[in-house]
Enzyme design. Structure first.
Site, short mmCIF file in Angstrom:
data_model
loop_
_atom_site.label_atom_id
_atom_site.label_comp_id
_atom_site.label_asym_id
_atom_site.label_seq_id
_atom_site.Cartn_x
_atom_site.Cartn_y
_atom_site.Cartn_z
N GLU A 1 41.99 22.94 24.23
CA GLU A 1 42.50 22.86 22.96
C GLU A 1 41.67 23.74 22.11
O GLU A 1 41.24 23.25 20.90
CB GLU A 1 42.74 21.45 22.26
CG GLU A 1 43.54 20.51 23.30
CD GLU A 1 43.64 19.04 22.58
OE1 GLU A 1 42.97 18.47 21.77
OE2 GLU A 1 44.24 18.24 23.65
N ASP B 1 45.90 23.71 26.52
CA ASP B 1 46.40 23.35 25.05
C ASP B 1 47.82 22.73 24.95
O ASP B 1 48.59 22.63 25.91
CB ASP B 1 46.50 24.56 24.25
CG ASP B 1 45.68 24.49 22.99
OD1 ASP B 1 44.84 25.29 22.62
OD2 ASP B 1 46.07 23.41 22.22
N GLU C 1 50.10 17.61 30.97
CA GLU C 1 50.01 16.01 30.31
C GLU C 1 51.45 15.60 29.63
O GLU C 1 51.86 14.94 28.73
CB GLU C 1 49.02 16.12 29.27
CG GLU C 1 47.79 16.49 29.84
CD GLU C 1 46.73 16.61 28.51
OE1 GLU C 1 46.92 15.88 27.39
OE2 GLU C 1 45.45 17.20 28.63
#
Ligand code: G3I
Length: 357
Positions: A156, A200, A263
């Site tokens: 990120e 990210d 994710e």
């Protein structure tokens, strides 16, 4: 107006609950192991407290072939305030993966969100900070050398709105881009066999953020950073426009590097602004799971690193515990319901992959 919409949705949710949600899934018969449908690793985020539950462990090992420690292999757990390390829980997750023949994927070495006191104390010490940074990465990535198939080496790095990069303790002490180049170099030194990822989120929902992310990847590659994989977290909500996921995965794959859908979850609650009912929300959600599965499966074989769901059962989802915007119990973002039954979302992924192995 919002109140009316919210109560409308709540009523729809209650109605669905008493009718037995996901009736469509119940009529599909026994669910094949998800990992049996895919020639690539199928991952799930886990924590030690969940692995201790035999029912959880059985469902997890039946369907998944890769594990990601959801938080216990991060600095927030490993690095204690006095600068010493603790590895009991990450070691336990690595051991579970080994014992169940599952691949371990590790997250994360360097993340703007982790701002541990042990490093805060070193802020501004120049070489002292740089030495501790290298030592942390060597110690942690070195400990799982030969066990972790890959690492979210930098997590990120792009600003929330996609305009530029995040300011963080790492960029302030080691320089922008430079802290990332160092992280990749130290991680490669620690574990030359691990695939080192940059990871990210909102890369599908915020094209501006994806563009900034891709420019960052280009810069790091040009500087010779051993960046060997791209992680797109894919935390999405049910109102995401069809096609956005496919566009993002295709663009990110343009570097020719392995892609990790790292994710994935699809929140209903975060789409609650839509004027619609639960049945429509669940249908949108299933279509998005199917699109993610299709887009990943369409990648060249060498780029299909892994497809990871961020949690096993709906009640395990981080969204339920989110501090800023916790999801209510009717937000069911994952593939299995609270009892471990496969949902329509499970079948959307399974149907997208059937016949590929
Ligand atoms: O289990 C302990 C509990 O015993 C303790 O009382 C409590 C208060 O200290 O903490 C609990 O652990 C928390 C853990 O989640 C389990 O709920 C940690 O504090 C908390 O930091 C941890 O949050 C994780 C978060 O990353 C920060 O590491 C979430 O589980 C995890 O889902 C989330 O994952 C991130 C990815 O790494 C990056 N992408 C976004 C994603 C969601 O935010």
């Amino acid at each position: 107006m919002r109140l009316a919409r919210r109560s409308f949705l709540a009523a729809a949710a209650a109605l669905a609950a008493c009718k037995g949600r996901d009736a469509g899934a119940q009529s599909r018969g026994p669910a094949p192991p998800l990992k049996s449908l895919a020639p690539w690793p199928v991952g799930c985020a886990v924590m030690t407290s969940e692995l201790a539950d035999p029912a959880y462990a059985q469902l997890l090992s039946r369907h998944f072939s890769q594990l990601t420690p959801e938080w216990e292999m991060k600095m927030e757990y490993i690095l204690k305030d006095d600068g010493t390390f603790r590895f009991d829980r990450p070691d336990a997750i690595a051991a579970f993966a080994r014992q169940h023949g599952m691949r371990l994927y590790a997250t994360t070495l360097i993340w703007y969100a982790q701002n541990p006191p042990a490093f805060q104390k070193l802020g501004g010490t120049g070489q002292g900070f740089a030495d501790a940074y290298r030592n942390y990465i060597l110690a942690v990535a070195g400990r799982y050398r030969g066990q972790a198939a890959g690492w979210d080496t930098v997590n990120e790095a792009v600003a929330e709105d996609g305009e530029g990069l995040r300011d963080c303790i790492w960029s302030r002490n080691l320089g922008q881009d430079d802290y990332m180049v160092r992280a990749f170099e130290h991680a490669q030194e620690a574990d030359p066999g691990a695939v080192l990822f940059i990871n990210d989120y909102n890369l599908e929902s915020l094209p501006r953020k994806r563009a900034t992310f891709m420019r960052l990847v280009e810069r790091l590659l040009k500087r010779g950073a051993p960046l060997k994989g791209i992680g797109t977290q894919t935390h999405i909500d049910a109102k995401l426009q069809p096609g956005a996921l496919t566009t993002a995965i295709r663009e990110l794959a343009g570097f020719g590097l392995p892609i990790h859908v790292s994710e994935l979850d699809v929140s209903l609650n975060r789409a609650a602004g839509l004027l619609t009912d639960r049945i429509d929300l669940e249908a949108r959600q299933a279509r998005l799971y199917g699109e993610a599965a299709e887009a990943f499966a369409a990648l060249p074989e060498r780029q299909r690193f892994a497809f990871t769901i961020w949690g096993l059962r709906d009640k395990d989802s981080w969204l339920r515990g989110e501090k800023e915007n916790p999801s209510p119990p009717w937000d069911t973002p994952l593939l299995f319901d609270d009892l471990g039954n496969p949902k329509t979302t499970f079948w959307a992924v399974a149907d997208a992959w059937r016949g590929r192995k």
